[in-house]
Design an enzyme around this catalytic site. Structure first.
Site, PDB file in Angstrom:
ATOM      1  N   ARG A   1       5.757 -12.860   9.211  1.00  0.00           N
ATOM      2  CA  ARG A   1       6.470 -11.635   8.904  1.00  0.00           C
ATOM      3  C   ARG A   1       7.773 -11.587   9.700  1.00  0.00           C
ATOM      4  NH1 ARG A   1       2.438  -7.657  10.151  1.00  0.00           N
ATOM      5  NH2 ARG A   1       3.723  -6.428   8.779  1.00  0.00           N
TER       6      ARG A   1
ATOM      7  N   GLU B   1       0.878  -1.171   0.000  1.00  0.00           N
ATOM      8  CA  GLU B   1       0.000   0.000   0.000  1.00  0.00           C
ATOM      9  C   GLU B   1       0.913   1.218   0.000  1.00  0.00           C
ATOM     10  OE1 GLU B   1      -2.280   0.859   3.536  1.00  0.00           O
ATOM     11  OE2 GLU B   1      -3.577   2.265   2.456  1.00  0.00           O
TER      12      GLU B   1
ATOM     13  N   LYS C   1       4.766   0.332   9.958  1.00  0.00           N
ATOM     14  CA  LYS C   1       4.766   1.620   9.273  1.00  0.00           C
ATOM     15  C   LYS C   1       4.284   2.720  10.210  1.00  0.00           C
ATOM     16  CE  LYS C   1       3.381  -0.059   4.829  1.00  0.00           C
ATOM     17  NZ  LYS C   1       2.451   0.153   3.723  1.00  0.00           N
TER      18      LYS C   1
END
Length: 553
Positions: A257, A33, A267
């Site tokens: 992850r 994104e 983020k």
RNA sequence: UGCCCGAUAGUAUAAGGGUAGUACAACUGAUUUUGGUUCAGUAUGUCUUGGUUCGAAUCCAGGUCGGGCAACCA
């Protein structure tokens, strides 16, 4: 050459699919994104997705998952493209979920016509209430049984901008009693009167992630849609939409992850560090971002090697940042040219030298003789590192001390004869004699010394600013540490040496070069550097067994 | 207390019913004109309880522990 590297579980799936003839080639995608910069965790995903296609013959698309106009921006699109390229990967096609907005809207209409979606006027609080809890089933919305015609009209009106943000949503009609919360009539379209970085003001309804991702995969014929563990519960929905719409059956697979010691990877947290001034931007060399690591001097091959070594699995993990540093050193050791730079100078006068400049030669890289040699000026006034002298040496110290001898790298052996101090007792300079027969390469002195020091000639030295970085956080597992993550920031993560003394060869190199400052670490030129003022970043220190030895006592 | 995912040295990751291996980290030593590199070596591990089997890290069952699941985020 039987390097039989074992496969990770995703490679096994791919190999099985290829072997069974399910696919003749694979298509993967990397779907960021564009609402922030890429970090080392994304690198893991990039290496996996692109690596799969490279290994098994296929292609990888770069697809921006840009379904939320309020957080997304072209600045991020550009940085993401830069970072992926810098890491060394090429995408087959650059796509955007927003490319598919019209198609996605059509999919929603299809669902409405099949009686599988409805417009809901409930508020977000009401919808949350209807959801129930993981242990309690939800309840149907009062708007759940609107007619197809009414839904068609309402949805068209939503698109036309007749309603304000939040006034209505489109929901899939699945099962409010489903054990999987994501299947309890998820919202698939919401109204946002917001400017989109690519579609501008064309749309005021935007699809949710769940109604965009799987369909985008299908549109692109993605065979293996790889994502992280938190999307496991979304898989049922992913498959439900694909089935109801009768589109290409992309399959979703999830891996764990990356988490790394002494750093943060979200983020949101990275954005906070930037916005609240704990670091100087997304590419601050202390950041876990790709751009930060690049600026710090980490190389793309080193990062790829790291991603290869950490493996792919489904269990939660916390990787030692030391492994990344190992990979960086491993690569840099092979390619970095060696230079001598004194950070904290102590003047050495060679009393038996006439002061004329003598040019000495030194190898640029002992690991790579093809790297050649460079000249280093030697004279009777030198700087050595303060650390490299001890008036009263400790036991295993084999650097310079009164009456002791050391070699100056690529030059001569010197002996310390006299320690000169100022009125307060601080050491101001050392008087030494050099052994002329001990010249590097033609040493006939027969003297053996244990220590070799780096040095620079005082009158030939060039000045440089050196920035030393340490880990940004004081605790290993920042994500699970008590309190706010910012409480654990290491306030000493940046040390600036405004005026280091470097050998002159350093002023003549280019920005792409990687250096090893002998006995100090690996360094690279920072983007702040100018011909008038050189600025270097410390990429990573050398392994320091002496420091470890000292810690013991 | 429902559902889902997971559990192998300090940290990661292999072994797919047949000798628990590799890397980083740690520790010893050798080499070294970088206390770097390189080389040789050492120590440390299958969550637990049962079951199946000649044989289980692996298959089955129960338990324990860790993580996840209710944003008009992705």
């Amino acid at each position: 050459m039987s390097e039989e590297k074992s496969l990770n579980f995703i490679e096994e799936i791919v190999e099985a699919d290829l072997k069974s003839g399910k696919y003749s080639s694979i298509v993967t995608r990397f779907p960021p994104e564009p609402n922030g910069y890429l970090h080392i965790g994304h690198a893991k995903s990039i290496c996996l997705n692109f690596g799969l296609a490279l290994k098994y013959g296929g292609k990888t698309n770069l697809r921006f998952d840009d379904t939320n106009p309020v957080t997304e921006d072209t600045e991020y699109v550009d940085s993401i493209k830069d970072d992926v390229r810098w890491l060394g990967f090429e995408w087959a096609e650059e796509r955007y979920a927003s490319d598919y907005f019209e198609q996605l809207y059509g999919f929603a209409v299809q669902l409405i016509q099949k009686g599988l979606a409805y417009v809901d006027d409930s508020t977000s609080e009401e919808i949350a209430m209807q959801k129930g809890t993981p242990t309690q089933p939800g309840t149907n919305s009062p708007f759940r049984d609107r007619s197809v015609e009414e839904n068609m009209t309402l949805f068209a009106e939503m698109r036309d901008g007749k309603y304000k943000d939040g006034e209505k949503v489109l929901r899939a009609k699945i099962d409010m009693g489903h054990v999987n919360m994501h299947m309890r009539d998820p919202i698939i379209y919401r109204i946002k009167h917001a400017h989109h970085h690519r579609t501008g003001d064309t749309w005021c309804v935007y699809p949710m992630y769940d109604f965009a991702h799987g369909q985008s995969d299908a549109i692109e014929n993605i065979t293996h849609s790889v994502c992280t563990l938190e999307f496991i519960p979304h898989r049922a929905l992913y498959e439900w939409f694909i089935e109801q719409l009768g589109i290409f059956p992309s399959k979703q697979y999830e891996f764990a992850r990356l988490n790394m010691t002494y750093t943060v990877m979200s983020k949101r947290k990275l954005l906070q560090l930037v916005n609240e001034g704990f670091v100087n931007g997304w590419d601050d060399p202390r950041m876990s971002t790709i751009s930060g690591m690049r600026r710090r001097g980490y190389t793309a091959p080193a990062i790829r090697e790291f991603c290869d070594r950490i493996g792919i699995a489904k269990r939660d993990n916390l990787i030692d940042v030391g492994l990344l540093e190992f990979c960086v050193r491993e690569h840099l050791n092979k390619i970095a040219v060696r230079r001598m730079v004194v950070f904290d100078p102590l003047k050495v006068i060679i009393t038996n030298h006439n002061g004329e400049t003598e040019m000495l030669s030194s190898e640029n890289n002992p690991e790579d003789l093809n790297a050649g040699n460079r000249d280093i000026p030697f004279s009777n006034e030198l700087f050595i590192e303060k650390d490299d002298f001890m008036e009263v040496p400790s036991k295993k110290y084999f650097r310079l001390a009164p009456g002791q001898m050391v070699r100056l790298k690529s030059a001569y052996i010197i002996r310390c004869d006299e320690v000169v101090k100022d009125a307060v007792g601080n050491i101001t300079e050392l008087h030494c004699t050099y052994i002329p027969e001990s010249k590097s390469g033609s040493d006939t002195s027969g003297i053996n010394v244990k220590g070799t020091l780096h040095w620079v000639s005082a009158k030939h030295a060039v000045h440089a600013e050196v920035r030393l970085y340490d880990r940004l956080f004081k605790v290993e597992d920042v994500g699970n540490a008590e309190g706010d993550f910012k409480d654990h920031i290491n306030t000493d993560s940046l040390e600036v040496i405004p005026n280091a003394f470097a050998e002159p060869a350093l002023a003549m190199d280019s920005a792409e070069d990687r250096y090893q400052f002998l006995r100090k670490g690996y360094f690279c030129l920072d983007k702040d550097s100018t011909p008038e003022k050189l600025v270097f970043n410390r990429t990573v220190t050398l392994k320091d067994t002496w420091a470890k030895e000292q810690k013991k006592s």
